[in-house]
Design a protein around this motif. Sequence first.
Motif, PDB file in Angstrom:
ATOM      1  N   ILE A 143      -8.333  -1.981  17.019  1.00  0.00           N
ATOM      2  CA  ILE A 143      -7.643  -1.914  18.313  1.00  0.00           C
ATOM      3  C   ILE A 143      -7.434  -3.330  18.859  1.00  0.00           C
ATOM      4  CG2 ILE A 143      -8.334   0.419  19.042  1.00  0.00           C
ATOM      5  CD1 ILE A 143     -10.591  -0.782  20.670  1.00  0.00           C
ATOM      6  N   ASP A 144      -6.362  -3.470  19.633  1.00  0.00           N
ATOM      7  CA  ASP A 144      -6.168  -4.675  20.446  1.00  0.00           C
ATOM      8  C   ASP A 144      -6.237  -4.202  21.897  1.00  0.00           C
ATOM      9  OD1 ASP A 144      -5.430  -6.951  21.793  1.00  0.00           O
ATOM     10  OD2 ASP A 144      -3.438  -7.147  20.864  1.00  0.00           O
ATOM     11  N   VAL A 145      -7.355  -4.551  22.570  1.00  0.00           N
ATOM     12  CA  VAL A 145      -7.542  -4.109  23.956  1.00  0.00           C
ATOM     13  C   VAL A 145      -6.607  -4.882  24.891  1.00  0.00           C
ATOM     14  CG1 VAL A 145      -9.247  -3.815  25.814  1.00  0.00           C
ATOM     15  CG2 VAL A 145      -9.956  -3.536  23.426  1.00  0.00           C
TER      16      VAL A 145
ATOM     17  N   ILE B 213      -5.052   0.841  26.211  1.00  0.00           N
ATOM     18  CA  ILE B 213      -5.230  -0.050  25.066  1.00  0.00           C
ATOM     19  C   ILE B 213      -3.854  -0.389  24.483  1.00  0.00           C
ATOM     20  CG2 ILE B 213      -6.299  -0.243  22.770  1.00  0.00           C
ATOM     21  CD1 ILE B 213      -8.291  -0.086  25.177  1.00  0.00           C
ATOM     22  N   GLN B 214      -3.658  -1.673  24.145  1.00  0.00           N
ATOM     23  CA  GLN B 214      -2.318  -2.112  23.746  1.00  0.00           C
ATOM     24  C   GLN B 214      -1.920  -1.683  22.330  1.00  0.00           C
ATOM     25  OE1 GLN B 214      -0.738  -6.145  24.899  1.00  0.00           O
ATOM     26  NE2 GLN B 214      -0.801  -6.443  22.700  1.00  0.00           N
ATOM     27  N   ASP B 215      -2.863  -1.818  21.393  1.00  0.00           N
ATOM     28  CA  ASP B 215      -2.537  -1.483  19.995  1.00  0.00           C
ATOM     29  C   ASP B 215      -3.611  -0.593  19.403  1.00  0.00           C
ATOM     30  OD1 ASP B 215      -0.332  -3.274  19.673  1.00  0.00           O
ATOM     31  OD2 ASP B 215      -1.662  -4.901  19.074  1.00  0.00           O
TER      32      ASP B 215
ATOM     33  N   LEU C 186      -2.680 -10.204   7.930  1.00  0.00           N
ATOM     34  CA  LEU C 186      -1.408 -10.366   8.638  1.00  0.00           C
ATOM     35  C   LEU C 186      -1.190  -9.180   9.570  1.00  0.00           C
ATOM     36  CD1 LEU C 186       1.363 -11.904   8.937  1.00  0.00           C
ATOM     37  CD2 LEU C 186       2.187 -10.548   7.001  1.00  0.00           C
ATOM     38  N   LYS C 187      -0.808  -9.481  10.825  1.00  0.00           N
ATOM     39  CA  LYS C 187      -0.521  -8.455  11.839  1.00  0.00           C
ATOM     40  C   LYS C 187       0.917  -8.628  12.317  1.00  0.00           C
ATOM     41  CE  LYS C 187      -1.992  -6.929  16.434  1.00  0.00           C
ATOM     42  NZ  LYS C 187      -2.367  -7.421  17.786  1.00  0.00           N
ATOM     43  N   VAL C 188       1.722  -7.585  12.178  1.00  0.00           N
ATOM     44  CA  VAL C 188       3.145  -7.705  12.496  1.00  0.00           C
ATOM     45  C   VAL C 188       3.643  -6.511  13.317  1.00  0.00           C
ATOM     46  CG1 VAL C 188       5.468  -7.892  11.428  1.00  0.00           C
ATOM     47  CG2 VAL C 188       3.603  -9.118  10.432  1.00  0.00           C
TER      48      VAL C 188
ATOM     49  N   ALA D  46       2.567 -11.851  14.229  1.00  0.00           N
ATOM     50  CA  ALA D  46       3.850 -11.897  14.931  1.00  0.00           C
ATOM     51  C   ALA D  46       3.608 -11.761  16.427  1.00  0.00           C
ATOM     52  CB  ALA D  46       4.739 -10.753  14.440  1.00  0.00           C
ATOM     53  N   ARG D  47       4.668 -11.870  17.213  1.00  0.00           N
ATOM     54  CA  ARG D  47       4.623 -11.594  18.648  1.00  0.00           C
ATOM     55  C   ARG D  47       5.230 -10.218  18.905  1.00  0.00           C
ATOM     56  NH1 ARG D  47       3.254 -15.931  21.877  1.00  0.00           N
ATOM     57  NH2 ARG D  47       2.636 -14.136  23.124  1.00  0.00           N
ATOM     58  N   SER D  48       5.086  -9.744  20.149  1.00  0.00           N
ATOM     59  CA  SER D  48       5.778  -8.486  20.473  1.00  0.00           C
ATOM     60  C   SER D  48       7.289  -8.735  20.522  1.00  0.00           C
ATOM     61  CB  SER D  48       5.255  -7.892  21.775  1.00  0.00           C
ATOM     62  OG  SER D  48       5.277  -8.834  22.811  1.00  0.00           O
ATOM     63  N   GLY D  49       7.691  -9.874  21.056  1.00  0.00           N
ATOM     64  CA  GLY D  49       9.093 -10.277  20.973  1.00  0.00           C
ATOM     65  C   GLY D  49       9.272 -11.056  19.686  1.00  0.00           C
TER      66      GLY D  49
ATOM     67  N   ALA E  70       0.814  -2.902  28.059  1.00  0.00           N
ATOM     68  CA  ALA E  70       2.034  -3.500  28.609  1.00  0.00           C
ATOM     69  C   ALA E  70       3.247  -3.265  27.711  1.00  0.00           C
ATOM     70  CB  ALA E  70       1.829  -4.993  28.807  1.00  0.00           C
ATOM     71  N   HIS E  71       2.999  -2.958  26.420  1.00  0.00           N
ATOM     72  CA  HIS E  71       4.109  -2.759  25.487  1.00  0.00           C
ATOM     73  C   HIS E  71       4.688  -1.344  25.564  1.00  0.00           C
ATOM     74  CE1 HIS E  71       2.566  -6.213  22.709  1.00  0.00           C
ATOM     75  NE2 HIS E  71       2.951  -6.629  23.884  1.00  0.00           N
ATOM     76  N   ALA E  72       4.080  -0.479  26.357  1.00  0.00           N
ATOM     77  CA  ALA E  72       4.530   0.922  26.381  1.00  0.00           C
ATOM     78  C   ALA E  72       4.323   1.532  27.768  1.00  0.00           C
ATOM     79  CB  ALA E  72       3.792   1.719  25.312  1.00  0.00           C
TER      80      ALA E  72
ATOM     81  N   GLY F  80     -10.023 -13.219  18.878  1.00  0.00           N
ATOM     82  CA  GLY F  80      -9.459 -13.803  20.090  1.00  0.00           C
ATOM     83  C   GLY F  80      -7.970 -14.069  19.899  1.00  0.00           C
ATOM     84  N   ASP F  81      -7.163 -13.451  20.764  1.00  0.00           N
ATOM     85  CA  ASP F  81      -5.714 -13.726  20.764  1.00  0.00           C
ATOM     86  C   ASP F  81      -5.391 -14.441  22.078  1.00  0.00           C
ATOM     87  OD1 ASP F  81      -2.934 -13.669  20.830  1.00  0.00           O
ATOM     88  OD2 ASP F  81      -2.782 -11.519  21.144  1.00  0.00           O
ATOM     89  N   ASP F  82      -5.249 -13.681  23.178  1.00  0.00           N
ATOM     90  CA  ASP F  82      -5.062 -14.318  24.495  1.00  0.00           C
ATOM     91  C   ASP F  82      -6.235 -15.245  24.797  1.00  0.00           C
ATOM     92  OD1 ASP F  82      -2.883 -12.655  24.685  1.00  0.00           O
ATOM     93  OD2 ASP F  82      -3.915 -11.150  25.895  1.00  0.00           O
TER      94      ASP F  82
HETATM   95  P1  PGA Z   1       2.336 -10.544  22.588  1.00  0.00           P
HETATM   96  O1  PGA Z   1       1.294  -9.505  21.993  1.00  0.00           O
HETATM   97  O2  PGA Z   1       3.171 -11.086  21.496  1.00  0.00           O
HETATM   98  O3  PGA Z   1       3.091  -9.705  23.582  1.00  0.00           O
HETATM   99  O4  PGA Z   1       1.493 -11.597  23.242  1.00  0.00           O
HETATM  100  C1  PGA Z   1       1.057  -9.268  20.679  1.00  0.00           C
HETATM  101  C2  PGA Z   1      -0.432  -9.084  20.484  1.00  0.00           C
HETATM  102  O5  PGA Z   1      -1.168  -8.973  21.464  1.00  0.00           O
HETATM  103  O6  PGA Z   1      -0.901  -9.112  19.349  1.00  0.00           O
END
Ligand code: PGA
Length: 352
Positions: A173-175, A94-96, A317-319, A295-298, A86-88, A241-243
């Motif tokens: 990776i962040d799926v 895969i997101q990251d 730390l993930k930024v 961090a967040r994407s925003g 979703a970020h690209a 676990g993030d989401d």
């Molecule tokens: P988000 O994503 O800030 O858009 O939720 C960042 C992430 O998934 O680590």
Amino acid sequence: HVNTEIASALRGMPIADQATIDRRMIEVDGTPDKSRLGANATVAVSMAALHAAAASSGEPLWRYLTHASHAPIIPMPMIQIFGGGAHAGFRIDIQDFLIIPVGASTFAEAMSMTATVYQAAGSIMRDRGRLHGVADEGGWWPAFESNAEALDTLVEAIERAEFRPGIDVAMAIDVAASQLRRGAKYHLEGADLESEQLIELLIGWCSRYPIISIEDPLAEDDHEGMRSITAKLGGRIQIIGDDYLVTSADRINAASSPGACNAVLIKPNQVGTITETLAAVTAARAAGWSAIVSARSGETEDVTIAHLAVGWGVGQLKVGSITRSERTAKWNEVLRIEEALGPSAKLGGVRR
Ligand code: PGA
Ligand code: ZN
């Protein structure tokens, strides 16, 4: 809300009483998820109170936090090289695609290694005409044909930077699998996969690539899938676990005994106060899990999370990536804290 309702509810309260300030905002909000006042409003006030308390004690925030918890630990960075999902624009699923410079002995060295890999990845993509631009967390936005092409290119970038994949520099990776959910299935590379098929795909990647950490491998409602992948891979890699956990101590507690995940991403604005963020870290520790402040994407250039990561001693730390000022502000803050700690600085890492 900050200047009106929250201000009148908090005016006159002692600044160092973080738990009371945060509890008061939770009461005033009155919803289970801060949806009335907004978690960005409550977390901003909560962080402001924390900064004020540290300032009145005359100490930098990271050191102020260490008194209440653990010894300071400089976090091992987890850094995005390619952005997808979703970020690209969903160019790849895969997101990251991230690296963890596990061979570094200091944070400064970790940053330098990361910058070298990032530049190497950019030059490989330029050579092959695969460059699209930069995704929203600062990683390269690739024009790859498949997720495997991104993983292969990441290995090549590590090698072109003259590091040994998996020894000096590992991959993560962040799926963000909730984004791939189509009904009960997952839509990936043009196919609709069952939960177990996605797990098999990820296990295959872990055997072919030096991946030591996977975030949100299954969707936030796929409890069985999360248990299954943690049973299969959790003994050798980090399953975050993030989401799936949204920085909630309750969700961490609920996921810990069935063994869904073995690590949690900690994002203060997912939960809305410093007290609840720390409760999530404490729940993770009680479960024997790792925690990764993120961090967040925003984002803004606010650097509070750098201090939380060091002061709470979480170890990682993930930024996002190593470009764009809202990212570099945080990495630079950790560099400054490492300098301030001098030879006593300890670098965290990924438990395996
Ligand atoms: P988000 O994503 O800030 O858009 O939720 C960042 C992430 O998934 O680590
Ligand atoms: Zn995530």
